[in-house]
Motif scaffolding. Structure first.
Motif, PDB file in Angstrom:
ATOM      1  N   ASP A  12      -8.567   0.941  28.938  1.00 36.65           N
ATOM      2  CA  ASP A  12      -8.457   1.925  27.867  1.00 36.65           C
ATOM      3  C   ASP A  12      -7.369   2.949  28.140  1.00 36.65           C
ATOM      4  OD1 ASP A  12     -10.451   0.655  26.457  1.00 36.65           O
ATOM      5  OD2 ASP A  12     -12.051   1.897  27.280  1.00 36.65           O
ATOM      6  N   VAL A  16      -4.287   3.670  25.591  1.00 38.35           N
ATOM      7  CA  VAL A  16      -3.947   5.014  25.115  1.00 38.35           C
ATOM      8  C   VAL A  16      -2.526   5.366  25.512  1.00 38.35           C
ATOM      9  CG1 VAL A  16      -4.467   7.481  25.334  1.00 38.35           C
ATOM     10  CG2 VAL A  16      -6.338   5.828  25.078  1.00 38.35           C
ATOM     11  N   ALA A  26      -4.119  10.314  20.149  1.00 39.03           N
ATOM     12  CA  ALA A  26      -5.304   9.596  20.612  1.00 39.03           C
ATOM     13  C   ALA A  26      -6.493  10.542  20.698  1.00 39.03           C
ATOM     14  CB  ALA A  26      -5.048   8.967  21.981  1.00 39.03           C
ATOM     15  N   ILE A  28      -9.795  10.883  22.840  1.00 42.12           N
ATOM     16  CA  ILE A  28     -10.314  10.355  24.099  1.00 42.12           C
ATOM     17  C   ILE A  28     -11.495  11.191  24.572  1.00 42.12           C
ATOM     18  CG2 ILE A  28      -8.064   9.437  24.772  1.00 42.12           C
ATOM     19  CD1 ILE A  28      -7.783  11.787  26.720  1.00 42.12           C
ATOM     20  N   LEU A 136      -5.414   8.293  32.838  1.00 40.97           N
ATOM     21  CA  LEU A 136      -4.357   8.533  31.862  1.00 40.97           C
ATOM     22  C   LEU A 136      -3.352   9.546  32.392  1.00 40.97           C
ATOM     23  CD1 LEU A 136      -3.263   7.898  29.071  1.00 40.97           C
ATOM     24  CD2 LEU A 136      -4.783   9.657  28.138  1.00 40.97           C
ATOM     25  N   ILE A 176      -5.504   5.832  17.948  1.00 41.98           N
ATOM     26  CA  ILE A 176      -6.494   5.108  18.754  1.00 41.98           C
ATOM     27  C   ILE A 176      -7.633   6.066  19.071  1.00 41.98           C
ATOM     28  CG2 ILE A 176      -5.299   5.651  20.940  1.00 41.98           C
ATOM     29  CD1 ILE A 176      -6.234   2.905  21.976  1.00 41.98           C
ATOM     30  N   ILE A 178     -11.012   6.247  21.663  1.00 46.93           N
ATOM     31  CA  ILE A 178     -11.796   5.676  22.750  1.00 46.93           C
ATOM     32  C   ILE A 178     -13.182   6.313  22.698  1.00 46.93           C
ATOM     33  CG2 ILE A 178     -11.985   5.304  25.227  1.00 46.93           C
ATOM     34  CD1 ILE A 178      -9.604   3.873  23.907  1.00 46.93           C
TER      35      ILE A 178
END
Length: 221
Positions: A12, A16, A26, A28, A136, A176, A178
């Protein structure tokens, strides 16, 4: 927009990262709630627009303890306090402190974004926001990209600890999402701490309704 509900941090984080390095937004998870993040200046402007943010609110950086130690300028005893809280006690923390303007990630922000991310020569950074954010941060730092963001909500509506609570227009703005379900520090309400390690204070000027910073750590609106 793509979405994920199963937990696979390495996969993931890479997904991202691929979105962010191409100018995307994103949503998250952080262990105190969901955040909306970007690396690109134009994407950060879209973040402000969709959140209906006040101009005085500042972006926050998302990082690791190692990145915080590299960017912030603190005397040893105060840096050791950051380590105690984030590494030894494993707590999320919004760290506000003077910073090194010559650090490559700070220079990468550019003057316009830097002015939207600093107050009185201090920069806010979330440290220890959870496994996905750590990975990330590693990916973006290695690529020379500053990871910046705010809470995934319309300003003033409060932190969202499950994706379903995030306003539809905020979800729609993300390229996106998550989804790791309900986040760790959500009972009795989403909460964490922001400390200005320059002045050594926690007060409304830093993390309350009048906060000038909006962080994915304390999730100021």
């Amino acid at each position: 927009m793509s979405e994920s509900k199963s937990v696979d941090i390495a996969r993931d984080a890479q997904r991202v990262f691929d979105v962010l390095r191409n100018g995307g937004l994103a949503i998250i998870p952080a262990n105190v709630g969901y955040g909306l993040v970007a690396c690109d200046a134009e994407a950060l402007d879209r973040l402000f627009t969709v959140k209906r943010r006040k101009p005085h609110k500042k972006h926050a950086m998302i990082g690791s303890f190692a990145l915080q130690e590299a960017i912030h300028v603190l005397p040893p005893e105060r840096q050791s306090m950051v380590r105690l809280l984030t590494v030894d006690l494993d707590l999320p923390l919004g760290v506000v402190a003077p910073f090194r303007p010559d650090h490559p990630l700070v220079r990468k922000l550019g003057n316009a974004t830097l002015s939207k991310s600093t107050v009185d020569e201090t920069l806010s950074m979330l440290v220890n926001g959870g496994g996905l954010q750590e990975e990330l941060s590693r990916l973006t730092t290695a690529a020379g990209l500053p990871l910046m963001g705010s809470s995934a909500n319309i300003s003033g509506t409060g932190t969202k600890v499950v994706v379903e609570e995030i306003e539809p227009e905020v979800r729609a703005a993300a390229n996106i999402i998550i989804d790791y379900g309900r986040q760790r520090y959500s009972y009795p309400r989403a909460s964490s701490t922001m400390i200005d390690f320059g002045s050594m204070r926690v007060d409304s000027d830093v993390c309350g309704p009048g906060s000038r910073y909006s962080s994915i750590g304390p999730f100021a609106a």
